[in-house]
Enzyme design. Structure first.
Site, PDB file in Angstrom:
ATOM      1  CD  GLU A 129      -3.055  -1.334   2.036  1.00  0.00           C
ATOM      2  OE1 GLU A 129      -2.795  -0.486   3.261  1.00  0.00           O
ATOM      3  OE2 GLU A 129      -3.757  -2.055   2.111  1.00  0.00           O
ATOM      4  CB  CYS A 141      -3.545  -6.736  -5.956  1.00  0.00           C
ATOM      5  SG  CYS A 141      -5.180  -5.640  -5.690  1.00  0.00           S
ATOM      6  CD  GLU A 179      -4.882 -10.715  -6.012  1.00  0.00           C
ATOM      7  OE1 GLU A 179      -4.289  -9.899  -5.326  1.00  0.00           O
ATOM      8  OE2 GLU A 179      -5.721 -11.200  -5.861  1.00  0.00           O
TER       9      GLU A 179
HETATM   10  N1  THU Z   1      -5.943  -6.687  -2.394  1.00  0.00           N
HETATM   11  C1  THU Z   1      -5.222  -7.535  -2.869  1.00  0.00           C
HETATM   12  O1  THU Z   1      -3.879  -7.620  -2.480  1.00  0.00           O
HETATM   13  N2  THU Z   1      -5.652  -8.327  -3.683  1.00  0.00           N
HETATM   14  C2  THU Z   1      -7.011  -8.619  -3.803  1.00  0.00           C
HETATM   15  O2  THU Z   1      -7.509  -9.390  -4.513  1.00  0.00           O
HETATM   16  C3  THU Z   1      -8.048  -7.694  -3.222  1.00  0.00           C
HETATM   17  C4  THU Z   1      -7.315  -6.595  -2.610  1.00  0.00           C
HETATM   18  C5  THU Z   1      -5.297  -5.527  -1.606  1.00  0.00           C
HETATM   19  C6  THU Z   1      -5.285  -4.124  -1.946  1.00  0.00           C
HETATM   20  C7  THU Z   1      -5.416  -3.362  -0.819  1.00  0.00           C
HETATM   21  O3  THU Z   1      -4.104  -3.201   0.056  1.00  0.00           O
HETATM   22  C8  THU Z   1      -6.128  -4.030   0.353  1.00  0.00           C
HETATM   23  O4  THU Z   1      -6.163  -5.540  -0.202  1.00  0.00           O
HETATM   24  C9  THU Z   1      -7.445  -3.806   0.709  1.00  0.00           C
HETATM   25  O5  THU Z   1      -8.023  -3.427  -0.622  1.00  0.00           O
END
Ligand code: THU
Length: 134
Positions: A49, A58, A60
């Site tokens: 983040e 994210c 992924e």
């Molecule tokens: N996030 C992911 O890393 N992967 C997902 O499939 C959904 C969301 C993360 C983004 C952010 O840091 C946190 O989860 C909240 O949305």
């Protein structure tokens, strides 16, 4: 990361390990991903983040970008886990990014207890946009 064939449980274990590195001080939502390629190599990712929010990436996509930047674009399977009771599905942006490289890969959506559902990307991301079709 090695070249042996992973079973689902092993890949999920790696995703859980990857989650430990999550940098998520704003949402406190920790996500880990383990991406297995056709040659057996595995790339790990966690969500990263940012105080400006939009640059957040994210788990992924971190795993995908690590693989592609290392010359590996043949994806077989990805395991995704957060610390939620719910199964963690990839967001829309990550589905689009995965579909750039494979419509037919397996997606393991995992909950915090390590239980999982096995999906195909084409099932959770039908009718993907492709610039080649334009
Ligand atoms: N996030 C992911 O890393 N992967 C997902 O499939 C959904 C969301 C993360 C983004 C952010 O840091 C946190 O989860 C909240 O949305």
């Amino acid at each position: 990361m090695g070249c042996k064939i992973m079973d689902n449980k092993e890949l999920i274990k790696l995703a859980i390990k990857a989650r430990e590195n999550s940098y998520s001080p704003y949402s406190n939502f920790k996500v880990g991903a383990a991406l297995e390629c056709e040659d057996g190599s595995v790339y790990l990712g966690c969500n990263i983040e940012n105080s400006s929010f939009t640059p957040t990436c994210c788990a992924e996509r971190v795993a995908v970008f690590k693989a592609v930047s290392e010359g590996n674009k043949s994806f077989k399977k990805i395991a995704i886990v957060s610390d939620s009771d719910e199964y963690t599905y990839p967001c829309g942006v990550c589905r689009q990014v995965l579909s750039e490289f494979s419509h037919d890969m397996t997606v393991l959506v995992v909950n915090k207890n390590g239980e999982y559902l096995e999906k195909n990307l084409s099932e959770i991301f039908p009718n993907a946009f492709s610039y080649k079709d334009v």
